[in-house]
Design a protein around this motif. Structure first.
Motif, PDB file in Angstrom:
ATOM      1  N   PRO A 141       0.796  -1.234   0.000  1.00 48.68           N
ATOM      2  CA  PRO A 141       0.000   0.000   0.000  1.00 48.68           C
ATOM      3  C   PRO A 141       0.826   1.282   0.000  1.00 48.68           C
ATOM      4  CG  PRO A 141      -0.250  -1.194   2.067  1.00 48.68           C
ATOM      5  CD  PRO A 141       0.539  -2.067   1.153  1.00 48.68           C
ATOM      6  N   SER A 142       2.024   1.261   0.543  1.00 51.57           N
ATOM      7  CA  SER A 142       2.838   2.482   0.581  1.00 51.57           C
ATOM      8  C   SER A 142       3.211   2.959  -0.818  1.00 51.57           C
ATOM      9  CB  SER A 142       4.105   2.252   1.407  1.00 51.57           C
ATOM     10  OG  SER A 142       4.904   1.244   0.797  1.00 51.57           O
ATOM     11  N   ALA A 143       3.131   2.098  -1.814  1.00 54.04           N
ATOM     12  CA  ALA A 143       3.478   2.482  -3.185  1.00 54.04           C
ATOM     13  C   ALA A 143       2.447   3.410  -3.804  1.00 54.04           C
ATOM     14  CB  ALA A 143       3.625   1.238  -4.066  1.00 54.04           C
ATOM     15  N   ILE A 144       1.198   3.359  -3.314  1.00 54.64           N
ATOM     16  CA  ILE A 144       0.163   4.195  -3.929  1.00 54.64           C
ATOM     17  C   ILE A 144      -0.524   5.143  -2.960  1.00 54.64           C
ATOM     18  CG2 ILE A 144      -0.312   2.644  -5.853  1.00 54.64           C
ATOM     19  CD1 ILE A 144      -2.723   1.614  -4.282  1.00 54.64           C
ATOM     20  N   THR A 145      -0.314   4.963  -1.665  1.00 54.48           N
ATOM     21  CA  THR A 145      -0.936   5.861  -0.693  1.00 54.48           C
ATOM     22  C   THR A 145       0.152   6.476   0.188  1.00 54.48           C
ATOM     23  OG1 THR A 145      -1.323   3.952   0.760  1.00 54.48           O
ATOM     24  CG2 THR A 145      -3.161   4.677  -0.617  1.00 54.48           C
ATOM     25  N   PRO A 146       0.788   7.516  -0.297  1.00 56.41           N
ATOM     26  CA  PRO A 146       1.849   8.138   0.487  1.00 56.41           C
ATOM     27  C   PRO A 146       1.306   8.769   1.764  1.00 56.41           C
ATOM     28  CG  PRO A 146       1.344   9.460  -1.432  1.00 56.41           C
ATOM     29  CD  PRO A 146       0.526   8.197  -1.539  1.00 56.41           C
ATOM     30  N   GLU A 147       2.138   8.768   2.795  1.00 54.75           N
ATOM     31  CA  GLU A 147       1.723   9.298   4.093  1.00 54.75           C
ATOM     32  C   GLU A 147       1.459  10.802   4.044  1.00 54.75           C
ATOM     33  OE1 GLU A 147       4.570   8.116   7.036  1.00 54.75           O
ATOM     34  OE2 GLU A 147       4.506   6.032   6.370  1.00 54.75           O
ATOM     35  N   ASP A 148       2.268  11.535   3.290  1.00 49.79           N
ATOM     36  CA  ASP A 148       2.123  12.991   3.273  1.00 49.79           C
ATOM     37  C   ASP A 148       1.322  13.496   2.070  1.00 49.79           C
ATOM     38  OD1 ASP A 148       3.854  12.608   1.193  1.00 49.79           O
ATOM     39  OD2 ASP A 148       5.492  13.797   2.032  1.00 49.79           O
ATOM     40  N   GLY A 149       0.743  12.594   1.297  1.00 47.95           N
ATOM     41  CA  GLY A 149      -0.078  12.993   0.163  1.00 47.95           C
ATOM     42  C   GLY A 149       0.680  13.187  -1.136  1.00 47.95           C
ATOM     43  N   GLU A 150       2.005  13.267  -1.077  1.00 48.49           N
ATOM     44  CA  GLU A 150       2.794  13.445  -2.298  1.00 48.49           C
ATOM     45  C   GLU A 150       3.319  12.094  -2.774  1.00 48.49           C
ATOM     46  OE1 GLU A 150       6.892  15.603  -3.787  1.00 48.49           O
ATOM     47  OE2 GLU A 150       5.945  16.276  -1.946  1.00 48.49           O
ATOM     48  N   GLN A 151       3.006  11.748  -4.010  1.00 48.23           N
ATOM     49  CA  GLN A 151       3.432  10.455  -4.575  1.00 48.23           C
ATOM     50  C   GLN A 151       4.932  10.496  -4.829  1.00 48.23           C
ATOM     51  OE1 GLN A 151       1.230   7.877  -4.896  1.00 48.23           O
ATOM     52  NE2 GLN A 151       3.021   6.637  -5.322  1.00 48.23           N
ATOM     53  N   LYS A 152       5.672   9.660  -4.109  1.00 47.11           N
ATOM     54  CA  LYS A 152       7.128   9.678  -4.215  1.00 47.11           C
ATOM     55  C   LYS A 152       7.690   8.508  -5.017  1.00 47.11           C
ATOM     56  CE  LYS A 152       8.211  12.385  -0.164  1.00 47.11           C
ATOM     57  NZ  LYS A 152       7.330  12.635   0.907  1.00 47.11           N
ATOM     58  N   THR A 153       6.802   7.619  -5.476  1.00 51.01           N
ATOM     59  CA  THR A 153       7.274   6.454  -6.219  1.00 51.01           C
ATOM     60  C   THR A 153       6.555   6.324  -7.553  1.00 51.01           C
ATOM     61  OG1 THR A 153       5.669   4.990  -5.160  1.00 51.01           O
ATOM     62  CG2 THR A 153       7.843   5.143  -4.111  1.00 51.01           C
ATOM     63  N   GLN A 154       7.162   5.557  -8.434  1.00 53.39           N
ATOM     64  CA  GLN A 154       6.561   5.185  -9.710  1.00 53.39           C
ATOM     65  C   GLN A 154       6.425   3.677  -9.723  1.00 53.39           C
ATOM     66  OE1 GLN A 154       9.625   7.123 -12.256  1.00 53.39           O
ATOM     67  NE2 GLN A 154       7.850   7.679 -13.495  1.00 53.39           N
ATOM     68  N   VAL A 155       5.341   3.188 -10.308  1.00 55.76           N
ATOM     69  CA  VAL A 155       5.135   1.753 -10.505  1.00 55.76           C
ATOM     70  C   VAL A 155       5.444   1.485 -11.972  1.00 55.76           C
ATOM     71  CG1 VAL A 155       3.462  -0.120 -10.414  1.00 55.76           C
ATOM     72  CG2 VAL A 155       3.387   1.708  -8.702  1.00 55.76           C
TER      73      VAL A 155
END
Length: 170
Positions: A119-133
């Motif tokens: 889940p951390s890949a698509i729901t960042p804690e701070d709202g900013e997407q930091k990863t790419q799938v």
């Protein structure tokens, strides 16, 4: 100075072939309860390997096609063979059972898989997407049905290899 801790070191072509066939068999066990691979003859296994090794698409696909089909009444594979790789963890990859069809009959998507497994890949804690799938160097939409991805974006070993990498900052 071979990086033994980072890469699988195969000492001969026979070892590479055995590893490839083991992956094919594992994927078929997940998708079809090993029924397809068990119905094949040794010459079919050899044709699959030789087609891949010699870069002969038609030779490879004539056999691999059977591994990518399913009865229409099933609406998809039993489970999706996938591995998720994350650049930011020590764990080599994540793999678990995941059905392409939900209990209600709707198709599961790439987003559903990631919500369940990573889940951390698509729901960042701070709202900013930091990863790419990424799959095959592209970033598929999270709404893409996972069955479709498995059929069309799996690697020759019949696994869907999904990379989660840091999003470029520039």
């Amino acid at each position: 100075n071979f990086p033994e801790k980072d890469l699988l070191h195969c000492h001969s072509k026979d070892v590479i072939e055995a590893h490839f066939m083991a992956c094919i068999k594992e994927a078929d066990a997940l998708k079809h309860k090993s029924q397809v691979i068990n119905e094949m003859q040794k010459k079919d296994h050899k044709q699959l390997w030789m087609g891949l090794q010699n870069d002969k698409f038609e030779q490879f696909w004539a056999i691999n096609r059977k591994l990518m089909e399913y009865p229409p009444e099933d609406s998809g594979f039993r489970y999706i063979p996938f591995r998720i790789y994350q650049a930011t963890t020590e764990r080599p990859f994540i793999q678990k059972l995941f059905r392409p069809i939900a209990s209600g009959g709707q198709l599961h998507t790439l987003g559903d898989l990631l919500k369940d497994v990573c889940p951390s890949a698509i729901t960042p804690e701070d709202g900013e997407q930091k990863t790419q799938v990424m799959i095959h160097g592209i970033e598929p939409m999270l709404e893409t049905p996972i069955q479709w991805l498995s059929e069309h974006m799996s690697y020759p070993d019949n696994f869907l290899h999904i990379s989660i990498i840091p999003r470029p900052t520039d």
